[in-house]
Design an enzyme around this catalytic site. Structure first.
Site, PDB file in Angstrom:
ATOM      1  N   HIS A 152      40.213  43.397  40.738  1.00 40.09           N
ATOM      2  CA  HIS A 152      40.741  43.382  42.105  1.00 40.09           C
ATOM      3  C   HIS A 152      39.583  43.081  43.074  1.00 40.09           C
ATOM      4  O   HIS A 152      38.424  43.390  42.776  1.00 40.09           O
ATOM      5  CB  HIS A 152      41.362  44.756  42.407  1.00 40.09           C
ATOM      6  CG  HIS A 152      42.000  44.852  43.742  1.00 40.09           C
ATOM      7  ND1 HIS A 152      41.278  45.141  44.888  1.00 40.09           N
ATOM      8  CD2 HIS A 152      43.295  44.727  44.138  1.00 40.09           C
ATOM      9  CE1 HIS A 152      42.101  45.179  45.924  1.00 40.09           C
ATOM     10  NE2 HIS A 152      43.322  44.925  45.502  1.00 40.09           N
TER      11      HIS A 152
ATOM     12  N   VAL B  63      38.206  44.463  45.574  1.00 41.39           N
ATOM     13  CA  VAL B  63      37.249  45.505  45.957  1.00 41.39           C
ATOM     14  C   VAL B  63      36.438  46.015  44.770  1.00 41.39           C
ATOM     15  O   VAL B  63      35.548  46.849  44.950  1.00 41.39           O
ATOM     16  CB  VAL B  63      37.929  46.706  46.650  1.00 41.39           C
ATOM     17  CG1 VAL B  63      38.582  46.274  47.941  1.00 41.39           C
ATOM     18  CG2 VAL B  63      38.919  47.405  45.726  1.00 41.39           C
ATOM     19  N   LYS B  64      36.724  45.535  43.552  1.00 40.14           N
ATOM     20  CA  LYS B  64      36.001  45.991  42.381  1.00 40.14           C
ATOM     21  C   LYS B  64      34.657  45.264  42.258  1.00 40.14           C
ATOM     22  O   LYS B  64      34.257  44.502  43.133  1.00 40.14           O
ATOM     23  CB  LYS B  64      36.855  45.799  41.125  1.00 40.14           C
ATOM     24  CG  LYS B  64      38.175  46.565  41.142  1.00 40.14           C
ATOM     25  CD  LYS B  64      37.973  48.063  41.308  1.00 40.14           C
ATOM     26  CE  LYS B  64      39.191  48.891  40.914  1.00 40.14           C
ATOM     27  NZ  LYS B  64      40.443  48.535  41.562  1.00 40.14           N
ATOM     28  N   ILE B  65      33.963  45.492  41.149  1.00 41.70           N
ATOM     29  CA  ILE B  65      32.579  45.011  41.001  1.00 41.70           C
ATOM     30  C   ILE B  65      32.522  43.489  40.995  1.00 41.70           C
ATOM     31  O   ILE B  65      31.689  42.872  41.655  1.00 41.70           O
ATOM     32  CB  ILE B  65      31.940  45.575  39.721  1.00 41.70           C
ATOM     33  CG1 ILE B  65      32.191  47.079  39.595  1.00 41.70           C
ATOM     34  CG2 ILE B  65      30.439  45.267  39.707  1.00 41.70           C
ATOM     35  CD1 ILE B  65      31.683  47.905  40.761  1.00 41.70           C
TER      36      ILE B  65
END
Length: 390
Positions: free
Chosen positions: A187, A189-191
């Site tokens: 997603h 907002v993930k790494i």
């Protein structure tokens, strides 16, 4: 001033060029980029197989399917997670229960898990699967959970949606030493990101085959898996009920491009976490605890407000920070308190540590593109809002 978000993607020209190249190619979906991305992620984790899917929720679902989770079975997870970690069991008709969190790491408490297993064995209600969640990017006590799985016979699906690039006891999360399957999220907002998207890694050939079938309608073109001889080169068989949970080549190539910067993203997040630790040390906050043997990916930087010292209600602090341009968030509302799960008899007081955490926790901005200047503004706003308690 512009709102500083709690998280956001980092897209550069190489990412854009990679996506444009696929858009100009013959393959937008089900093409060679997916296989390349899967191989790259498997290699990064030190796993035999990686199966790309449209999102991590789908990954958790087909992981449960691969284990044969069904009506009457039990899946256990933590109440301090996104609802998908529990919902995956319900998608298969299984019952869902929870193990309270550790007061320091905010992950599933392995000793509470051990105690709950003793009682479950006595009642004949042992779980078929346990879903520990690497909250904020830090692994649970996976060695202890693995030992318990061998003692009580449950499978482990590690929800590592926050933990791409993290390590545990010197090995990458997803290596397969401590979980039957590990699920990652991409997603924004993930790494790293593929827009939406996820991947399941495993060392089991059988589980990998089941995952691939479940993500693509339960269809096979492999003659060894068919129930009758092939009718011709067009022939396929649907051997189980599956879903269209496939990733596209457009997303996969973005993931491949992002993967090249994973180490840089991790280094920046870890530097920001260390900087937060130093800048917030004197404020009335409980800071994140680093569990021995883990190296977090720092998807989130969460603090707990010492409300008695602060002398203000939680909502007032949260809204004041938002008003000051700091896009704080909350991770997570305890899953057992959601209306859907209350219908199964869960209520306030069932998992007290997760409920205490919910009354105090606040997520600060954390992403690779966060500048030192922006982080200083976050800290200054916290100092102002907390006021006399500082």
């Amino acid at each position: 001033m512009p709102m500083i978000p709690y998280g956001r993607q980092s897209i550069d020209q190489d990412d854009i060029d990679a996506v444009v190249e696929v858009l100009k190619s013959d393959w937008l979906t089900q093409g060679p980029s997916i296989d390349r991305f899967e191989r790259a992620m498997a290699e990064r984790c030190g796993a035999r197989h990686a199966v790309a899917i449209c999102n991590a929720t789908a990954g958790l679902h087909i992981a449960c399917m691969a284990l044969g989770l069904d009506h009457g079975d039990w899946l256990w997870t933590t109440p301090n997670t996104f609802v998908a970690s529990a919902n995956c069991g319900r998608y298969c008709g299984a019952n869902v229960d929870f193990v309270d969190m550790d007061a320091k790491t905010w992950n599933m408490d392995a000793e509470k898990l051990a105690a709950k297993l003793v009682e479950a064995e006595r009642l004949g209600r042992l779980p078929k699967a346990v879903v520990p969640v690497a909250f904020s990017g830090q692994s649970c006590d996976m060695a202890r959970i693995k030992a318990l799985s061998q003692q009580y016979g449950f499978a482990i699906i590690e929800d590592a949606s926050h933990a791409v690039g993290a390590s545990y006891l010197g090995k990458p999360v997803g290596c397969g030493d401590y979980a039957d399957m590990t699920v990652f999220s991409f997603h924004p907002v993930k790494i790293i990101t593929t827009g939406e998207g996820g991947i399941v890694v495993t060392n089991s050939d059988d589980l990998a085959n089941r995952l691939r079938s479940a993500r693509s309608h339960g269809i096979t073109r492999n003659p060894d898996e068919m129930h009758e001889p092939s009718h011709g080169p067009w022939y396929y068989e649907m051997t189980q009920l599956g879903y269209n949970y496939r990733l596209t080549d457009i997303q996969a190539v973005l993931g491949l491009s992002q993967l090249k910067r994973l180490d840089a993203f991790l280094a920046r997040r870890r530097a920001l976490a260390a900087r937060y630790d130093a800048l917030l040390a004197d404020l009335p906050l409980q800071l994140p605890t680093r569990q021995a043997g883990t190296e977090s990916a720092w998807h989130l930087y969460v603090v707990r407000l010492q409300l008695e010292r602060i002398g203000k209600p939680y909502e007032a602090v949260f809204e004041a920070l938002r008003a000051a341009g700091v896009g704080v968030n909350m991770h997570y509302i305890p899953v057992h308190l959601q209306p859907y799960y209350r219908q199964f008899g869960y209520q306030a007081g069932d998992f007290p540590e997760a409920e205490r955490y919910y009354r105090e926790a606040i997520t600060l901005p954390m992403y690779a593109g966060l500048t030192d200047e922006q982080q200083d503004k976050v800290v200054a706003a916290l100092g102002t809002v907390l006021g006399d308690a500082v």
